[in-house]
Design a protein around this motif. Structure first.
Motif, PDB file in Angstrom:
ATOM      1  N   LEU A  82       0.793  -1.233   0.000  1.00  0.00           N
ATOM      2  CA  LEU A  82       0.000   0.000   0.000  1.00  0.00           C
ATOM      3  C   LEU A  82       0.825   1.283   0.000  1.00  0.00           C
ATOM      4  CD1 LEU A  82      -3.076  -0.815   2.281  1.00  0.00           C
ATOM      5  CD2 LEU A  82      -2.954  -0.735  -0.217  1.00  0.00           C
ATOM      6  N   PRO A  83       1.986   1.349   0.667  1.00  0.00           N
ATOM      7  CA  PRO A  83       2.773   2.593   0.584  1.00  0.00           C
ATOM      8  C   PRO A  83       3.159   2.956  -0.849  1.00  0.00           C
ATOM      9  CG  PRO A  83       3.552   1.251   2.418  1.00  0.00           C
ATOM     10  CD  PRO A  83       2.572   0.404   1.650  1.00  0.00           C
ATOM     11  N   HIS A  84       3.203   1.971  -1.744  1.00  0.00           N
ATOM     12  CA  HIS A  84       3.547   2.228  -3.138  1.00  0.00           C
ATOM     13  C   HIS A  84       2.308   2.393  -4.021  1.00  0.00           C
ATOM     14  CE1 HIS A  84       7.671   1.035  -2.136  1.00  0.00           C
ATOM     15  NE2 HIS A  84       7.128   0.030  -1.482  1.00  0.00           N
ATOM     16  N   LEU A  85       1.139   2.032  -3.490  1.00  0.00           N
ATOM     17  CA  LEU A  85      -0.093   2.026  -4.288  1.00  0.00           C
ATOM     18  C   LEU A  85      -1.012   3.202  -3.988  1.00  0.00           C
ATOM     19  CD1 LEU A  85      -0.857  -1.788  -3.952  1.00  0.00           C
ATOM     20  CD2 LEU A  85      -0.246  -0.613  -6.080  1.00  0.00           C
ATOM     21  N   GLY A  86      -0.837   3.821  -2.841  1.00  0.00           N
ATOM     22  CA  GLY A  86      -1.701   4.932  -2.478  1.00  0.00           C
ATOM     23  C   GLY A  86      -2.940   4.478  -1.717  1.00  0.00           C
ATOM     24  N   ALA A  87      -3.776   5.437  -1.371  1.00  0.00           N
ATOM     25  CA  ALA A  87      -4.914   5.176  -0.496  1.00  0.00           C
ATOM     26  C   ALA A  87      -6.192   4.818  -1.241  1.00  0.00           C
ATOM     27  CB  ALA A  87      -5.170   6.401   0.382  1.00  0.00           C
ATOM     28  N   GLY A  88      -6.223   4.957  -2.552  1.00  0.00           N
ATOM     29  CA  GLY A  88      -7.449   4.705  -3.300  1.00  0.00           C
ATOM     30  C   GLY A  88      -7.671   3.236  -3.570  1.00  0.00           C
ATOM     31  N   PRO A  89      -8.752   2.910  -4.282  1.00  0.00           N
ATOM     32  CA  PRO A  89      -8.993   1.517  -4.676  1.00  0.00           C
ATOM     33  C   PRO A  89      -7.826   0.990  -5.513  1.00  0.00           C
ATOM     34  CG  PRO A  89     -10.925   2.885  -5.093  1.00  0.00           C
ATOM     35  CD  PRO A  89      -9.801   3.818  -4.760  1.00  0.00           C
ATOM     36  N   VAL A  90      -7.627  -0.324  -5.436  1.00  0.00           N
ATOM     37  CA  VAL A  90      -6.527  -0.986  -6.142  1.00  0.00           C
ATOM     38  C   VAL A  90      -7.080  -2.123  -6.993  1.00  0.00           C
ATOM     39  CG1 VAL A  90      -4.384  -2.302  -5.886  1.00  0.00           C
ATOM     40  CG2 VAL A  90      -4.884  -0.412  -4.306  1.00  0.00           C
ATOM     41  N   LEU A  91      -6.602  -2.201  -8.222  1.00  0.00           N
ATOM     42  CA  LEU A  91      -6.908  -3.336  -9.085  1.00  0.00           C
ATOM     43  C   LEU A  91      -5.909  -4.439  -8.748  1.00  0.00           C
ATOM     44  CD1 LEU A  91      -7.462  -3.089 -12.946  1.00  0.00           C
ATOM     45  CD2 LEU A  91      -6.417  -5.065 -11.858  1.00  0.00           C
ATOM     46  N   THR A  92      -6.407  -5.603  -8.357  1.00  0.00           N
ATOM     47  CA  THR A  92      -5.531  -6.723  -8.004  1.00  0.00           C
ATOM     48  C   THR A  92      -5.696  -7.842  -9.020  1.00  0.00           C
ATOM     49  OG1 THR A  92      -7.106  -7.917  -6.584  1.00  0.00           O
ATOM     50  CG2 THR A  92      -5.800  -6.149  -5.568  1.00  0.00           C
ATOM     51  N   MET A  93      -4.593  -8.579  -9.250  1.00  0.00           N
ATOM     52  CA  MET A  93      -4.621  -9.615 -10.273  1.00  0.00           C
ATOM     53  C   MET A  93      -3.663 -10.736  -9.941  1.00  0.00           C
ATOM     54  SD  MET A  93      -4.208  -9.221 -14.346  1.00  0.00           S
ATOM     55  CE  MET A  93      -4.727 -10.592 -15.363  1.00  0.00           C
ATOM     56  N   ASN A  94      -4.125 -11.976 -10.087  1.00  0.00           N
ATOM     57  CA  ASN A  94      -3.232 -13.119 -10.035  1.00  0.00           C
ATOM     58  C   ASN A  94      -2.453 -13.188 -11.351  1.00  0.00           C
ATOM     59  OD1 ASN A  94      -4.280 -13.791  -7.524  1.00  0.00           O
ATOM     60  ND2 ASN A  94      -5.774 -15.207  -8.375  1.00  0.00           N
ATOM     61  N   SER A  95      -1.285 -13.820 -11.296  1.00  0.00           N
ATOM     62  CA  SER A  95      -0.416 -13.807 -12.480  1.00  0.00           C
ATOM     63  C   SER A  95      -0.396 -15.142 -13.218  1.00  0.00           C
ATOM     64  CB  SER A  95       1.013 -13.427 -12.081  1.00  0.00           C
ATOM     65  OG  SER A  95       1.533 -14.334 -11.123  1.00  0.00           O
ATOM     66  N   ASP A  96      -1.380 -16.001 -12.991  1.00  0.00           N
ATOM     67  CA  ASP A  96      -1.347 -17.335 -13.596  1.00  0.00           C
ATOM     68  C   ASP A  96      -2.571 -17.607 -14.460  1.00  0.00           C
ATOM     69  OD1 ASP A  96      -3.123 -17.433 -11.500  1.00  0.00           O
ATOM     70  OD2 ASP A  96      -2.254 -19.208 -10.541  1.00  0.00           O
ATOM     71  N   SER A  97      -2.862 -16.681 -15.359  1.00  0.00           N
ATOM     72  CA  SER A  97      -4.027 -16.812 -16.231  1.00  0.00           C
ATOM     73  C   SER A  97      -3.678 -16.367 -17.644  1.00  0.00           C
ATOM     74  CB  SER A  97      -5.195 -15.949 -15.724  1.00  0.00           C
ATOM     75  OG  SER A  97      -5.557 -16.299 -14.411  1.00  0.00           O
ATOM     76  N   ALA A  98      -4.516 -16.793 -18.590  1.00  0.00           N
ATOM     77  CA  ALA A  98      -4.454 -16.300 -19.967  1.00  0.00           C
ATOM     78  C   ALA A  98      -5.847 -15.822 -20.351  1.00  0.00           C
ATOM     79  CB  ALA A  98      -3.969 -17.395 -20.912  1.00  0.00           C
ATOM     80  N   TRP A  99      -5.902 -14.887 -21.285  1.00  0.00           N
ATOM     81  CA  TRP A  99      -7.142 -14.172 -21.565  1.00  0.00           C
ATOM     82  C   TRP A  99      -7.364 -13.968 -23.054  1.00  0.00           C
ATOM     83  CZ3 TRP A  99      -9.869 -12.076 -17.297  1.00  0.00           C
ATOM     84  CH2 TRP A  99      -9.203 -12.188 -16.073  1.00  0.00           C
ATOM     85  N   THR A 100      -8.628 -13.909 -23.441  1.00  0.00           N
ATOM     86  CA  THR A 100      -9.021 -13.341 -24.725  1.00  0.00           C
ATOM     87  C   THR A 100     -10.084 -12.288 -24.437  1.00  0.00           C
ATOM     88  OG1 THR A 100     -10.873 -14.843 -25.209  1.00  0.00           O
ATOM     89  CG2 THR A 100      -8.656 -15.590 -25.830  1.00  0.00           C
ATOM     90  N   VAL A 113      -9.210 -11.442 -10.585  1.00  0.00           N
ATOM     91  CA  VAL A 113      -8.962 -10.032 -10.877  1.00  0.00           C
ATOM     92  C   VAL A 113     -10.111  -9.219 -10.288  1.00  0.00           C
ATOM     93  CG1 VAL A 113      -8.437  -8.330 -12.651  1.00  0.00           C
ATOM     94  CG2 VAL A 113      -7.970 -10.741 -13.076  1.00  0.00           C
ATOM     95  N   GLY A 114      -9.801  -8.093  -9.696  1.00  0.00           N
ATOM     96  CA  GLY A 114     -10.858  -7.247  -9.154  1.00  0.00           C
ATOM     97  C   GLY A 114     -10.337  -5.883  -8.749  1.00  0.00           C
ATOM     98  N   ILE A 115     -11.261  -5.022  -8.390  1.00  0.00           N
ATOM     99  CA  ILE A 115     -10.931  -3.724  -7.808  1.00  0.00           C
ATOM    100  C   ILE A 115     -11.449  -3.736  -6.377  1.00  0.00           C
ATOM    101  CG2 ILE A 115     -11.347  -1.222  -7.854  1.00  0.00           C
ATOM    102  CD1 ILE A 115     -11.632  -1.397 -10.869  1.00  0.00           C
ATOM    103  N   PHE A 116     -10.609  -3.305  -5.438  1.00  0.00           N
ATOM    104  CA  PHE A 116     -10.987  -3.347  -4.030  1.00  0.00           C
ATOM    105  C   PHE A 116     -10.572  -2.062  -3.320  1.00  0.00           C
ATOM    106  CE2 PHE A 116     -10.215  -7.690  -5.383  1.00  0.00           C
ATOM    107  CZ  PHE A 116     -11.419  -8.306  -5.027  1.00  0.00           C
ATOM    108  N   ARG A 117     -11.477  -1.577  -2.478  1.00  0.00           N
ATOM    109  CA  ARG A 117     -11.080  -0.552  -1.526  1.00  0.00           C
ATOM    110  C   ARG A 117     -10.220  -1.203  -0.462  1.00  0.00           C
ATOM    111  NH1 ARG A 117     -16.494   2.817  -0.188  1.00  0.00           N
ATOM    112  NH2 ARG A 117     -15.153   3.389   1.564  1.00  0.00           N
ATOM    113  N   THR A 118      -9.275  -0.478   0.081  1.00  0.00           N
ATOM    114  CA  THR A 118      -8.253  -1.090   0.934  1.00  0.00           C
ATOM    115  C   THR A 118      -8.369  -0.728   2.413  1.00  0.00           C
ATOM    116  OG1 THR A 118      -6.721   0.722   0.418  1.00  0.00           O
ATOM    117  CG2 THR A 118      -6.617  -1.254  -0.965  1.00  0.00           C
TER     118      THR A 118
END
Length: 222
Positions: A87-105, A162-167
């Protein structure tokens, strides 16, 4: 603009033996590292933080030319603790979080989520996919009501990681090591966790035998 956190600090146990000499985020799918597939999905976010643990220097080296902050996480903090640590690097607002083990179309995950995000009535917004458009074992399932609120349902839509979350809830948790899922279910109890459907396809790439189906999905995309 929104900040993004990509989780890449796991030990990659299910991906062995491919993770005996590299982090899971550097396993290649369709000629590209999983972390690069993930970063495509959050492109445009600022800042972007990636956590690392297993073979962290290899991941940091791979990302050295990217505008990404790599945090070497030691000890492991799980997803909730890892997000709070960042969080010190992301700021106080909502954050988009994502796992790194997926593929997408289909459309970029960031774009779909931001188009649906409403911070006045949501504390969390998760990107969901119907089982018919999912490849691999999948994750937690939920049903979604007419207003987009989620509730657990074993026959429902699949959470893509993947999602957006308030922290704010992270800061109130006294634990150092905990899962982001704990935050999800607190939001669920209060009717503040919502979903939006991903219009493309999604593949869970958590094990070696999941790579070929994910590559077939990508190859079938016009």
């Amino acid at each position: 603009m929104i900040a993004a956190m990509v989780f890449a600090a796991g030990l990659g146990t299910r991906m062995r033996p491919l993770t005996c000499d590299r982090p899971k985020a550097l396993v290649r799918v369709a000629g590209r590292a999983l972390i690069d597939h993930a970063l495509d999905q959050v492109a445009g976010a600022d800042p972007i933080v990636v956590n690392a643990h297993h073979f962290a220097p290899l991941l940091a080296g791979h990302l050295a030319s990217r505008d990404v902050k790599v945090l070497h996480e030691n000890p492991l903090l799980e997803t909730g603790g890892g997000l709070r640590n960042a969080l010190p690097h992301l700021g106080a607002g909502p954050v988009l979080t994502m796992n790194s083990d997926s593929a997408w179309t289909g459309p970029r995950a960031r774009d779909t989520l931001l188009a649906a995000w409403d911070g006045d009535r949501m504390e969390g917004l998760m990107l969901m996919v119907p089982p018919a458009r999912a490849v691999g074992r999948g994750g937690q399932r939920f049903r979604m009501d007419a207003d987009g609120r989620l509730a657990p349902d074993d026959a429902g839509l699949i959470a893509t990681g993947v999602g957006i979350f308030r922290t704010e809830g992270l800061l109130a948790d006294p634990r150092q090591v905990f899962s982001l899922r704990d935050l999800w279910f607190d939001m669920l109890d209060r009717g503040r966790l919502h979903g939006v459907e991903h219009p493309g396809r999604w593949a869970d790439v958590g094990s070696p035998d999941a790579i070929a189906p994910a590559e077939a999905m990508l190859a079938a995309t016009p």
